[in-house]
Write a protein that holds these residues in place. Structure first.
Motif: not given
Length: 342
Positions: A210-213, A244-254, A272-277, A312-315
């Motif tokens: 989460p949170h851009c890593g 670390l490159r094999r992991l996915y990261y959400d963009l929640a937060g600032p 990269l994935l969208y996240g709202s929190d 990315n998320a739907r994949r």
């Protein structure tokens, strides 16, 4: 590809609470969860309203910190089952709009394996959420290996969520732990997984950080160097950055203007994935975050951050409906988002 405002987002970092869950957490001493002044309230209707205003097609619901284990294994098993059933009910009642990352009663391994089976085989969960630590047990702990093995067997999506670290009473300096402690506990537990070899042994996992890593983008080279330094001379040195490159990261937060560029120095855009929190991030914060992403230049080859993160998320979430089906379930959500400026 269509303009940004016509693409519905998939939110992999979305939360729910129930009245019963909040009561039990408060009874366990979590009156100000992680130092935050108050618990939020949640309803599917209110969450859907925020989603519609921001052009979010689907939100993957999970229970946030402090998780479901408050010290008693039996009670944690019961609470995990309770919140997972509630989350699954929201998914059933709003097809195409919600998915579920199920909670597990770690560090109770037997309880976690039983709930994992129920979540997948009975509730049809899309993945699981794991707190970065539970009572000081971090995710690379050897006793959790049976859980990781079963998750790997299922090719599971594993959403990591930060929580207060051990000894937060001293380290947080009286301030809310999500501000600083969460980003470092994220880095701490992922580093533990690297050092324990968990991510090498279990390559079928789809792990979302989460949170851009958190702090990982600036610590990645340091962790990589230390891992190589302490490997036995006759062993092949692991590549922490490659893992670390094999992991996915959400963009929640600032995420903007600084965290997202740092993350792009570590992670490929396809991860990269969208996240709202939301619901812990109020609606106004979600709206501001989405406006920022919509206004930001997308990586080369992508029409927008919406189209990129949604694809990315739907994949990695094949159980979720295709874009056309989601649009049918939410007739006009993206259009409303465009009119209301989200």
């Amino acid at each position: 590809m269509p303009p940004a405002h016509t693409v519905g987002l998939v939110d992999v970092h979305a939360h729910y609470v129930t009245d019963s869950y909040v009561r039990q957490a408060k009874a366990a001493g979590h009156l100000m969860p992680d130092g935050v002044p108050a618990w939020p309230s949640w309803s599917a209707a209110a969450h859907l309203d925020v989603m519609d205003r921001c052009g979010i097609d689907t939100a993957m619901l999970s229970v946030s910190s402090p998780g479901v284990h408050f010290g008693d294994d039996a009670a944690a098993r019961d609470l995990a089952r309770e919140v997972n059933e509630a989350g699954a009910e929201a998914v059933r009642e709003h097809p195409g709009r919600f998915g579920l990352f199920a909670s597990l009663p770690l560090p109770d391994v037997d309880g976690a394996l039983a709930e994992l089976a129920h979540a997948y085989d009975t509730l049809g969960a899309d993945g699981v959420v794991l707190e970065t630590n539970t009572h000081g047990t971090y995710l690379g702990d050897p006793k959790l290996e049976p859980v990781w093995a079963e998750l790997d067997r299922r090719g599971a999506v594993v959403f990591l969520h930060p929580t207060s670290p051990v000894c937060w009473e001293r380290s947080a300096l009286g301030r809310p732990r999500p501000m600083v402690e969460f980003v470092f506990d994220t880095a701490r537990t992922v580093t533990d997984l690297l050092m324990a070899g968990t991510l090498v042994r279990h390559r079928n996992l789809k792990v979302i950080v989460p949170h851009c890593g958190g702090a990982l983008p600036v610590l990645a080279d340091r962790v990589d160097g230390f891992m190589k330094m302490f490997m036995p001379a006759d062993a092949q040195a692991p590549d922490a950055v490659e893992q670390l490159r094999r992991l996915y990261y959400d963009l929640a937060g600032p995420a903007l203007p600084r965290q997202l560029p740092a993350l792009l120095s570590l992670a490929d855009p396809e991860h990269l994935l969208y996240g709202s929190d939301h619901v812990w991030t109020p609606a106004a914060g979600v709206e501001e975050h989405v406006r920022g992403l919509d206004a930001a230049p997308a990586p080369a080859g992508a029409a927008s951050w919406r189209s990129l993160t949604t694809a990315n998320a739907r994949r990695i979430l094949p159980g979720q409906p295709a874009p056309a089906a989601a649009a049918t379930a939410d007739s006009g959500a993206s259009a409303r988002a465009g009119r209301e400026g989200c």
